[in-house]
Design a protein around this motif. Structure first.
Motif, PDB file in Angstrom:
ATOM      1  N   THR A  82       5.720   7.614   1.400  1.00  0.00           N
ATOM      2  CA  THR A  82       4.923   6.685   2.502  1.00  0.00           C
ATOM      3  C   THR A  82       4.472   5.434   1.957  1.00  0.00           C
ATOM      4  O   THR A  82       3.724   5.218   1.166  1.00  0.00           O
ATOM      5  CB  THR A  82       3.626   7.818   2.845  1.00  0.00           C
ATOM      6  N   GLN A  83       4.714   4.584   2.931  1.00  0.00           N
ATOM      7  CA  GLN A  83       4.319   3.123   2.221  1.00  0.00           C
ATOM      8  C   GLN A  83       3.842   2.288   3.612  1.00  0.00           C
ATOM      9  O   GLN A  83       4.382   2.521   4.710  1.00  0.00           O
ATOM     10  CB  GLN A  83       5.644   2.190   1.763  1.00  0.00           C
ATOM     11  N   GLY A  84       2.900   1.364   3.364  1.00  0.00           N
ATOM     12  CA  GLY A  84       2.330   0.704   4.789  1.00  0.00           C
ATOM     13  C   GLY A  84       3.367  -0.429   4.798  1.00  0.00           C
ATOM     14  O   GLY A  84       4.059  -1.170   4.163  1.00  0.00           O
ATOM     15  N   TYR A  87       0.787  -1.444  -0.046  1.00  0.00           N
ATOM     16  CA  TYR A  87      -0.207   0.033  -0.044  1.00  0.00           C
ATOM     17  C   TYR A  87       0.958   1.045   0.123  1.00  0.00           C
ATOM     18  O   TYR A  87       1.870   1.318   0.896  1.00  0.00           O
ATOM     19  CB  TYR A  87      -0.967   0.031   1.179  1.00  0.00           C
ATOM     20  N   VAL A  88       0.948   2.063  -1.158  1.00  0.00           N
ATOM     21  CA  VAL A  88       1.605   3.395  -1.118  1.00  0.00           C
ATOM     22  C   VAL A  88       0.641   4.650  -1.178  1.00  0.00           C
ATOM     23  O   VAL A  88      -0.352   4.574  -2.096  1.00  0.00           O
ATOM     24  CB  VAL A  88       2.258   3.070  -2.576  1.00  0.00           C
ATOM     25  N   THR A  89       0.874   5.403  -0.101  1.00  0.00           N
ATOM     26  CA  THR A  89       0.007   6.422  -0.344  1.00  0.00           C
ATOM     27  C   THR A  89       0.653   7.715  -0.863  1.00  0.00           C
ATOM     28  O   THR A  89       0.041   8.653  -1.155  1.00  0.00           O
ATOM     29  CB  THR A  89      -0.485   6.948   1.282  1.00  0.00           C
TER      30      THR A  89
END
Length: 46
Positions: A24-26, A18-20
């Motif tokens: 920022t990555q999960g 998941y990349v926002t």
């Protein structure tokens, strides 16, 4: 950061994919908080 919050034995398990944003990555992390209440182990309340 986790140690400063009182957590111990932190383990990084990997990225979620998941990349926002570009920075920022999960990720999946588990840790324990010494002296905390035990849980059922499934993410639900004790």
């Amino acid at each position: 950061m986790l140690a400063e919050a009182g957590f111990a034995d932190a383990v990084f398990h990997g990225w979620t994919g998941y990349v926002t944003s570009s920075t920022t990555q999960g990720g999946l992390v588990t840790a324990r908080k010494p002296g905390g209440e035990p849980t059922r182990g499934d993410g639900g309340p004790a």
